[in-house]
Write a protein that holds these residues in place. Structure first.
Motif, PDB file in Angstrom:
ATOM      1  N   THR A   6       3.813   6.859   3.131  1.00  0.00           N
ATOM      2  CA  THR A   6       4.110   6.040   1.964  1.00  0.00           C
ATOM      3  C   THR A   6       5.278   5.130   2.303  1.00  0.00           C
ATOM      4  O   THR A   6       6.233   5.543   2.957  1.00  0.00           O
ATOM      5  N   GLY A   8       7.742   2.625   0.213  1.00  0.00           N
ATOM      6  CA  GLY A   8       8.093   2.281  -1.160  1.00  0.00           C
ATOM      7  C   GLY A   8       7.542   3.326  -2.113  1.00  0.00           C
ATOM      8  O   GLY A   8       7.312   4.466  -1.736  1.00  0.00           O
ATOM      9  N   SER A   9       7.290   2.935  -3.344  1.00  0.00           N
ATOM     10  CA  SER A   9       6.854   3.914  -4.339  1.00  0.00           C
ATOM     11  C   SER A   9       5.347   4.009  -4.498  1.00  0.00           C
ATOM     12  O   SER A   9       4.848   5.019  -4.986  1.00  0.00           O
ATOM     13  N   CYS A  10       4.593   2.983  -4.087  1.00  0.00           N
ATOM     14  CA  CYS A  10       3.151   3.034  -4.351  1.00  0.00           C
ATOM     15  C   CYS A  10       2.284   2.443  -3.242  1.00  0.00           C
ATOM     16  O   CYS A  10       1.105   2.226  -3.453  1.00  0.00           O
ATOM     17  N   SER A  12       0.535   3.012   0.407  1.00  0.00           N
ATOM     18  CA  SER A  12       0.182   3.978   1.446  1.00  0.00           C
ATOM     19  C   SER A  12      -0.410   3.234   2.628  1.00  0.00           C
ATOM     20  O   SER A  12      -1.149   2.266   2.448  1.00  0.00           O
ATOM     21  N   ARG A  25      11.085  10.640   8.663  1.00  0.00           N
ATOM     22  CA  ARG A  25       9.986   9.680   8.560  1.00  0.00           C
ATOM     23  C   ARG A  25       9.178   9.700   9.847  1.00  0.00           C
ATOM     24  O   ARG A  25       9.616  10.218  10.867  1.00  0.00           O
ATOM     25  N   GLY A  37       7.527   5.368   7.536  1.00  0.00           N
ATOM     26  CA  GLY A  37       7.632   5.825   6.151  1.00  0.00           C
ATOM     27  C   GLY A  37       7.547   7.332   6.088  1.00  0.00           C
ATOM     28  O   GLY A  37       7.464   8.017   7.095  1.00  0.00           O
ATOM     29  N   LYS A  38       7.553   7.826   4.862  1.00  0.00           N
ATOM     30  CA  LYS A  38       7.491   9.273   4.652  1.00  0.00           C
ATOM     31  C   LYS A  38       6.043   9.733   4.782  1.00  0.00           C
ATOM     32  O   LYS A  38       5.137   9.135   4.206  1.00  0.00           O
TER      33      LYS A  38
END
Length: 45
Positions: A6, A8-10, A12, A25, A37-38
């Motif tokens: 992911t 940011g918040s939304c 993928s 990460r 990213g995570k």
């Protein structure tokens, strides 16, 4: 190995695993670009 992260918040992103970063990460390769990213955790049944 394909991995999903992911950013940011939304957002993928799915790509080939490149490496692990010290902060938890991971980096994935998509085409000729590397994204970090995570990781999205997997569910084992």
């Amino acid at each position: 190995m394909l991995r999903t992260i992911t950013v940011g918040s939304c957002v993928s992103i799915q790509g080939t695993l490149v490496g692990n970063l010290p902060d938890g990460r991971i980096s994935v390769l998509v085409g000729d670009k590397i994204f970090s990213g995570k990781p999205i955790s997997t569910i084992n049944k």
